[in-house]
Structures are given as structure tokens and as C-alpha cells.
Design an enzyme around this catalytic site. Structure first.
Site, short mmCIF file in Angstrom:
data_model
loop_
_atom_site.label_atom_id
_atom_site.label_comp_id
_atom_site.label_asym_id
_atom_site.label_seq_id
_atom_site.Cartn_x
_atom_site.Cartn_y
_atom_site.Cartn_z
N SER A 146 0.86 -1.19 0.00
CA SER A 146 0.00 0.00 0.00
C SER A 146 0.89 1.23 0.00
O SER A 146 2.05 1.17 0.42
CB SER A 146 -0.84 0.04 1.27
OG SER A 146 -0.01 0.34 2.38
N ASP A 147 0.37 2.36 -0.49
CA ASP A 147 1.08 3.61 -0.23
C ASP A 147 0.93 3.89 1.26
O ASP A 147 0.08 3.29 1.94
CB ASP A 147 0.57 4.76 -1.11
CG ASP A 147 1.61 5.88 -1.20
OD1 ASP A 147 2.56 5.90 -0.39
OD2 ASP A 147 1.48 6.76 -2.07
N TRP A 148 1.73 4.81 1.75
CA TRP A 148 1.84 4.99 3.21
C TRP A 148 0.54 5.50 3.84
O TRP A 148 0.10 6.61 3.57
CB TRP A 148 3.03 5.92 3.51
CG TRP A 148 4.30 5.15 3.78
CD1 TRP A 148 5.14 5.35 4.84
CD2 TRP A 148 4.87 4.07 3.05
NE1 TRP A 148 6.17 4.44 4.81
CE2 TRP A 148 6.04 3.65 3.74
CE3 TRP A 148 4.51 3.36 1.90
CZ2 TRP A 148 6.83 2.58 3.30
CZ3 TRP A 148 5.30 2.32 1.47
CH2 TRP A 148 6.43 1.94 2.16
N HIS A 149 -0.07 4.65 4.63
CA HIS A 149 -1.36 4.93 5.29
C HIS A 149 -2.50 5.10 4.27
O HIS A 149 -3.47 5.79 4.56
CB HIS A 149 -1.27 6.18 6.17
CG HIS A 149 -0.32 6.05 7.32
ND1 HIS A 149 -0.56 5.22 8.39
CD2 HIS A 149 0.88 6.64 7.56
CE1 HIS A 149 0.46 5.30 9.25
NE2 HIS A 149 1.35 6.15 8.76
N ALA A 150 -2.38 4.48 3.13
CA ALA A 150 -3.43 4.66 2.10
C ALA A 150 -4.66 3.79 2.35
O ALA A 150 -5.73 4.06 1.83
CB ALA A 150 -2.86 4.35 0.72
#
Ligand code: BGC
Length: 781
Positions: free
Chosen positions: A257-261
Site C-alpha cells: 500500500s502507499d503509506w497509510h493509504a
């Protein structure tokens, strides 16, 4: 099943539920979780695309979840131009190579591969196993805050450069993360704004680059995007991550995932996200609760564990003892990459290179010459271990010329009229003026789009004023993406440097003095006005939805469709020499399903200096039967030639290069009367072309229903005969009467059954006719 698979499976079987949940979640900001009990180490990852951003506090001192989010936000929100000692305080010095916006203009896959090798060496020295790049989102609008990270508005350029970089990186044992999948094309409300894109545009433009990279370089990880795609969060998008990426493209690596996505953690597991980054206590708790409640598919969780374990095994197996990096060599590479990518946009009367220098006065203007902007802002930023100062580099190569310098604000602040007046006085005594100009600096970069594409305040007027003196006026532009140039007709030469990285100063000096012959070409269109940008009328979206209204007509495809003049077209770039394109040979007379087309032509350096030329091959469909771009880039290559030297260029076009994505059948389809294959120096400078008739694939018979128009019904090859005999039988008619009945419907634009019922009432109930049509549809799928 392979031994590796069995072995991985056996380890997963030994994991407890808690361990599994830890394992598919990050550990701190930049690591995966280790499971020492099972001998599973943790791996280290970090950004980015054009340089290694290694945070010593965050990576070396382990995880402190509270501090981690704050530290992450601080970097993403920080502006590269903030400078100052705090900017990169905890980041390990590294090489800041040209950013994606300039590397894209190299059109040089071998150079991208070299960059990958250099990045790998820097990763290895720091103990980084996985680099979070490259990013290849389409440069859909020059306003996009992250445009500077990405390569091009075209998937072929983006895809081939990224594949080169990944081959270099992974070949040296460091994993890549191809990002951001998909349609992360604006920073406005970036985690909530849905990119609403029709399927043809997705397949032909926005996913095409990813598909290409996966086929050509098999990145070990893919990072999904922050934004929802067509209403579904990218990290939770089953269609995107499982059906297309894994199912259709056969991708077998890890989806991060993208960061905290991730917003809905269990949904992300089901959709095909393997690793949730970075560590988040609440998301782990939600996953655990879903598992306990029996709401999580255990097989999906195990699949993610398997994928992550395979990656960890692969990366940890490739580790070698850290070796020091030859940073001096990397600085030289950064310079070379910039020098070979800078684009000479205009060069009237051979204003460049600057020559016969002895005793000449060259005035260098602008703060960018002493405090250059070398990169954009956000998570991709690198802490450069050294930065070339353009003015110093110009002085070093000036060979007897007198170099004067006048300041001019980069940020549009100060008494700009006074500064302009002072510069004009100095310019009157100069032979040439090199003006350092830049886009309006502000909050743009990761997290914020630009709000306009103008130069910093005062610079347009400055350039006009200098251009009206007798000195040669040469503009060197620093910019994340396009800027407007209202003075373009008045200046002698323009160089586009985009964000050139730490070697940009020397690279520019080398180009100015002809030590390097520029060979960059634009990988995006430069528009005349902000209003000309494709999709401008629906940018940046509203109510959480951003409609990509230009559809498949991204970038140059839009300017071509509307026959609009851009400021400079896609693919444009001048050289200090000229190249002749001759003798096109095509190995086939027709384009047919499944057949590749091989082209060969001759390229000759006609001038007096060594040079490199980027050749571009476009395909132009003729009468394709549906909307298609006027022409599309399908292949390119770059060639180095001594004066007078000629090369034979071979390029192969594959079956896909002629197809479009047919949304009715969900298949890539070949259909057109003919195709022109065009060999070009830019998208608006076609040098050689050949028309090849096309043997189209058969058109599938459209399904017919009682509501279809008579014309649609009669287009079915068997409908007319079947209906005639049906009427004969069912209505007791003779052949001529039945034919008359059919002919009576022919001109109606209404539904077939409605039309028919004017003549025969309800003597045939609609379901009976529907059954006949269904049978015909079954016969002709
Ligand atoms: C960016 C990614 C980056 C990640 C880690 C996110 O904000 O979108 O490109 O890799 O942060 O820094």
C-alpha cells in the site's frame, strides 16, 4: 508445485494468527516485521525514485509509532526549496540524480538502467533492500504536484525508462516498487478524490505503462496509489490488483500500500494488497478483529503471507556486506544524465553553443545560477552530498570570456522593477545573457498541485527586457513541468532543465559551451496556455470525483485531436547538429492479426559535431471505425553518431502496437482500413512514413433484442432469413407477404418489436420474438 512454494507454504502453516497479521503489516515506518522464531528477518525499504532518502533516525533507531507518523508527514510536507540545515537533518547524504521530469527527456533506456545500478549501490551501502520507486504515473496535467517525479505523458516512454531503471536496480540485488498504481495524477484531496477514468483510457494510457514495465522488468513489488480509482480505494480495488494485475498480467510479486493509504484493512486483503505500510496499530487491530469474527478469508491472508515471505526470502538472500559507494563517480553520472537530458527548445541563428569566447562578455542573471533548485518536494527528495553551482561551472568552462553575474529573485519577492532595470543596463554591455528563470515557487510538490504555469513574478518582464537589448538572450529554465513563455519569439535560445539534480550546474555549463551536444527531447507537451491543458475543464474534480474528461486523448493525443498548436510538441528537442532520416524499409505489406512489423531506416549525422538523436516511431490509424488518437508513440531509440556517420536503425512493432482496447468485448482488437507507420524526430516532425493496409479482425456480431432498431436486427447475418421463415410459419403468410412485413419495418428508428406491432398488433407476443433473437445471439457469439 515448486519446492520454493512448498517450503514457503510450510512456514506459513507454522505462523500464528497474530504473526500473520504482523507479517502483512509494516514494522515501524520502513521495515517488515521479523519473526525470529521462524528465522524470518525483516527487510528495510526507503524512498525514492531519483535518489536514496535514508532517514537515520527513522530507520536506524527502530520504531516509535507516534513519532513515525509525525516524521513521515514532516518530510512529505516539507518544501525542497526550504533548504536550511533542518531540511535534510536526519537524512543520509546521497546522490540527487536528475528527477523524473528531466530523466524522461533522455529517452535513454540504457541511462535509466545505469541509474538503477547506481541507486542499488547506494541502497546496499545503507543496508536498504527495497527502493520505493520508480513512479510512472502519466503526466496528465503539468499542474500535478508530483509531475516532477514522473517521466512522461506517454506510457511507452514512462514504461521503457522505468523498466530500464528496474532492471539496473534489481539486477544489482535491490528490489523496486513500481508506483503509484493507478491514476495518482493530482495532489488535490489526494486520498479521497476518485480518479474517474473510462476503461479505454485506463487500458490504453494509465495502466499501459504499468503493464509494459511488468512485462519488461518484473518489479518485485508494486505500490498502489492513494486515490480511489472509479470510486474504489486503489489499495482496496479487487479489479485493479487482482483481476487485472495478477489475473490478466500474471504479476506474482508483492502489492504494497502507499503509506497509510488503506482505509478498510480487511477489504485491502481481499482486494489483493499484501503488505500494509507503514505499521499502524489501529489497522492491525481491525484486521485481527475481522479474522476473529470469521469475516476475513483465511486463504487471502495466507496468500499475502506467502507473497511477503517470498519477497523477504529473495531480498535477504541477496544481501551482501555493505560496500562503500564511489560517490564521486555517481556525481559524474548525475552530471552526465542531466547533460544528456536537457532539452534545447529553441536555438535561432545557432545562438548556442557559446563560442569564440576570448574577450566576450557573458552576463549570467538570476539567483538560480547561485542557488539552484535541483529537485522537487516531498517523499522523493534526496539529501545531495554535493551540489554544482551553475555560475561556478560556467566560469570554469568560460575559456577566456568575462563572466558577470546579476542577481534576480527566484521567488518573485523584492523590487523587481529595479532589479530588471539594473540587469538591462548590464545586458547592454554584454555579448550574451544567460537568464536563469524558474516557475513560480510556492507550495507545489508532493501534497499540493501548482495553481498556474507561469514563471515567478517579474521573470517574464525581465526576459522581454533583456531580449530587447542587442545581447544574445539565452533562457535556462528550471521547472517541475510546463511553464508558459510569452516571450518565446523574442529570445534567441531556450534550454529546459526541469529539475536536474545535483549535477545540473555542470551539465548546463557543458551544454552552453558545446562540451555536450544536447540530445534531450520533451516527454510531455508544453502548452501555450493553461487553458489548453487536456482535461482542464474537469480538473481537479468536485464532490470527490475527478472525471478524466479527455479520456484516451492524454497529452499530445489531445493537441493532435483538436489540431491545436502547442508551445512545443511532445518529442521536440534540438541539437547542435542535424540528422537525416532516409531509406525506410518495412518488412511487410499489410498489418494483420498477430503479426509484427519490422522497420529499418538510415539515420545520418549531417553536421560537424558529434550528437545523439532520439528517433520516434508513431502509428497512425486510418479509418479505424471508432475514435482513436491521430498518432501514438509505439517505440523509440537513441543513437550516438560522429559527424558524417550513419547508422541503420531497426525497430520492431508488435501486434499490440496497432490495437485498441475494445470495451464491448474486453479485448485488444485490430481494426482499421490501414495504418501509417511514421518515423519521426518529434510528434510534429514526421520524417518517413509508409501506409500499410490492415486485415482487420472480424467484427463480433452485436447482440440483438426486441428493442434493437430494425437496422441493428438486419445487421445480424442470419436475422432476416430466420424472421422470414418465422413469420411464414407463425402468421400463416407466404414468402412475399413475410418479406413485405419485414421491409415495412426497415426504415423505423424505433425498436423492432414496437415497429412490428403497428402492422401485426400483438399477434406475436414479445417473449416469443425475444426467444428467437436469443437463439440467434447464441449462434453468433
Ligand atoms: C508517497 C510514496 C512514498 C511513501 C513513503 C507516500 O507519501 O506517496 O511515493 O513512497 O510516502 O515515503
Amino acid at each position: 508445485m515448486s519446492n520454493h512454494h512448498d517450503e514457503v507454504q510450510a512456514v506459513i502453516a507454522l505462523m500464528t494468527d497474530e504473526e500473520k497479521i504482523d507479517f502483512v503489516s509494516g514494522h515501524g515506518l520502513w521495515r517488515t516485521a521479523a519473526i525470529p522464531r521462524l528465522g524470518i528477518p525483516s527487510i528495510v525499504m526507503t524512498d525514492g525514485t531519483y535518489g536514496v532518502r535514508y532517514s537515520m533516525t527513522q530507520i536506524d533507531s527502530g520504531s516509535d509509532p507516534e513519532a513515525a507518523l509525525a516524521a513521515f508527514q514532516a518530510v512529505v510536507n516539507r518544501r525542497a526549496d526550504d533548504g536550511g540545515p533542518g531540511m535534510f537533518g536526519d537524512t543520509h547524504p546521497a546522490t540527487c540524480f536528475p528527477n523524473g521530469n528531466l530523466l524522461g527527456c533522455s529517452w535513454d533506456v540504457a541511462l535509466a538502467e545505469k541509474l538503477g545500478q547506481a541507486l542499488a549501490a547506494e541502497c546496499r551501502a545503507l543496508g536498504v533492500d527495497l527502493l520505493l520507486g520508480p513512479g510512472i504515473n502519466i503526466r496528465r496535467t503539468p499542474l500535478a504536484g508530483r509531475a516532477y517525479e514522473y517521466y512522461s505523458e506517454d506510457p511507452v516512454v514512462s514504461g521503457d525508462l522505468a523498466a530500464g531503471l528496474i532492471r539496473g536496480l534489481q539486477g544489482a540485488g535491490v528490489g523496486a516498487s513500481l508506483k503509484h498504481f493507478a491514476c495518482n495524477n493530482s495532489e488535490i484531496d489526494r486520498t479521497n478524490m476518485s480518479s474517474d477514468v473510462d476503461e479505454r483510457a485506463l487500458r490504453e494510457i494509465y495502466l499501459a505503462g504499468f503493464e509494459r514495465v511488468i512485462a519488461k522488468s518484473d518489479p518485485w513489488t508494486v505500490m498502489s496509489a492513494y486515490n480511489p480509482l472509479n470510486g474504489v480505494q486503489s489499495a482496496e480495488n479487487h479489479w485493479l490488483l487482482t483481476e487485472v494485475l495478477r489475473g490478466e498480467w500474471g504479476y506474482s510479486g508483492v502489492v504494497i500500500s502507499d503509506w497509510h493509504a488503506i482505509k478498510d484493512r480487511p477489504a485491502a486483503v481481499h482486494a489483493g494488497t499484501d503488505l500494509d505500510m507503514p505499521e499502524s496499530g489501529p489497522r492491525k487491530a481491525r484486521l485481527s478483529a475481522a479474522l476473529e469474527a470469521g469475516e476475513l478469508d483465511r486463504e487471502a491472508l495466507d496468500r499475502s503471507c506467502r507473497n511477503v515471505l517470498s519477497l523477504v526470502r529473495r531480498l535477504s538472500g541477496l544481501r551482501v556486506p555493505a560496500a562503500p559507494v564511489d560517490l564521486v563517480r555517481h556525481h559524474a553520472l548525475a552530471r552526465r544524465m542531466a547533460a544528456e537530458s536537457i532539452v534545447l527548445l529553441k536555438n535561432d541563428d545557432a545562438a548556442l553553443p557559446l563560442k569564440s569566447l576570448a574577450g566576450k562578455r557573458i552576463l549570467v542573471v538570476g539567483d538560480g545560477a547561485i542557488r539552484p533548485t535541483i529537485q522537487g518536494s516531498g517523499s522523493a527528495t534526496t539529501n545531495p552530498f554535493r551540489v554544482d553551482v551553475p555560475l561556478d561551472e560556467i566560469r570554469a568552462l568560460a575559456a577566456g570570456a568575462i563572466i558577470d553575474f546579476m542577481p534576480f529573485a527566484k521567488d518573485g519577492v523584492g523590487d523587481l522593477e529595479k532589479q530588471t532595470a539594473d540587469v538591462v543596463v548590464a545586458a547592454r554591455g554584454a555579448d550574451a545573457v544567460v537568464l536563469f528563470a524558474n516557475h513560480r515557487t510556492g507550495a507545489e510538490g508532493e501534497g499540493t498541485d501548482r495553481s498556474d504555469i507561469r514563471l515567478a513574478d517579474g521573470q517574464d518582464a525581465l526576459i522581454e527586457a533583456v531580449a530587447s537589448t542587442n545581447a544574445r538572450s539565452i533562457v535556462a529554465l528550471t521547472m517541475p513541468d510546463a511553464v508558459t513563455m510569452p516571450w518565446i519569439e523574442k529570445v534567441d535560445a531556450v534550454l529546459a532543465c526541469f529539475y536536474p539534480g545535483q549535477g545540473g550546474g555542470a551539465a548546463l555549463a557543458q551544454v552552453l559551451f558545446g562540451r555536450v551536444n544536447p540530445s534531450g527531447k520533451l516527454s510531455t507537451t508544453l502548452p501555450l496556455r493553461i487553458q489548453d491543458i487536456p482535461g482542464f475543464h474537469t480538473y481537479p474534480g468536485e464532490n470527490g470525483h475527478h472525471t478524466y474528461s479527455e479520456s484516451i486523448f492524454a497529452g499530445y493525443r489531445y493537441y493532435d485531436l483538436r489540431a491545436m498548436e502547442p508551445l512545443f510538441p511532445f518529442g521536440h528537442g534540438l541539437s547542435y547538429t542535424d540528422f537525416a532520416y532516409t531509406d525506410l524499409y518495412v518488412d511487410t505489406d499489410t498489418v494483420a492479426p498477430g503479426v509484427s512489423v519490422k522497420l529499418q531506416f538510415s539515420l545520418c549525422n549531417m553536421g560537424k559535431v558529434f550528437g545523439q538523436e532520439v528517433v520516434q516511431v508513431y502509428v497512425r490509424p486510418i479509418e479505424p471505425g471508432l475514435k482513436r488518437p491521430v498518432r501514438e508513440l509505439k517505440a523509440f531509440s537513441k543513437h550516438a553518431l560522429a559527424p558524417g556517420e550513419a547508422a541503420t536503425v531497426d525497430i520492431e512493432l508488435l501486434p499490440r502496437d496497432f490495437q485498441y482496447f475494445d470495451t464491448a468485448t474486453g479485448r485488444w482488437t485490430l481494426r482499421a482500413k490501414a495504418f501509417a507507420v511514421e518515423v519521426a524526430a518529434s510528434s510534429r516532425d514526421i520524417r518517413l512514413s509508409r501506409i500499410l493496409p490492415c486485415e482487420s479482425e472480424p467484427i463480433p456480431v452485436p447482440r440483438i433484442a426486441t428493442t434493437s432498431s430494425p437496422a441493428a436486427v438486419f445487421s445480424h447475418p442470419k436475422a432476416e432469413a430466420a424472421l422470414k421463415s418465422f413469420f411464414v410459419k407463425r402468421l400463416n403468410l407466404d414468402g412475399d407477404e413475410a418479406q413485405g412485413l419485414l421491409d415495412g419495418t426497415r426504415k423505423s428508428f424505433l425498436g423492432f418489436y414496437d415497429t412490428l406491432s403497428w402492422s401485426i398488433g400483438e399477434s406475436i407476443p414479445e417473449p416469443e420474438l425475444a426467444a428467437l433473437f436469443d437463439a440467434l445471439d447464441e449462434e453468433e457469439p
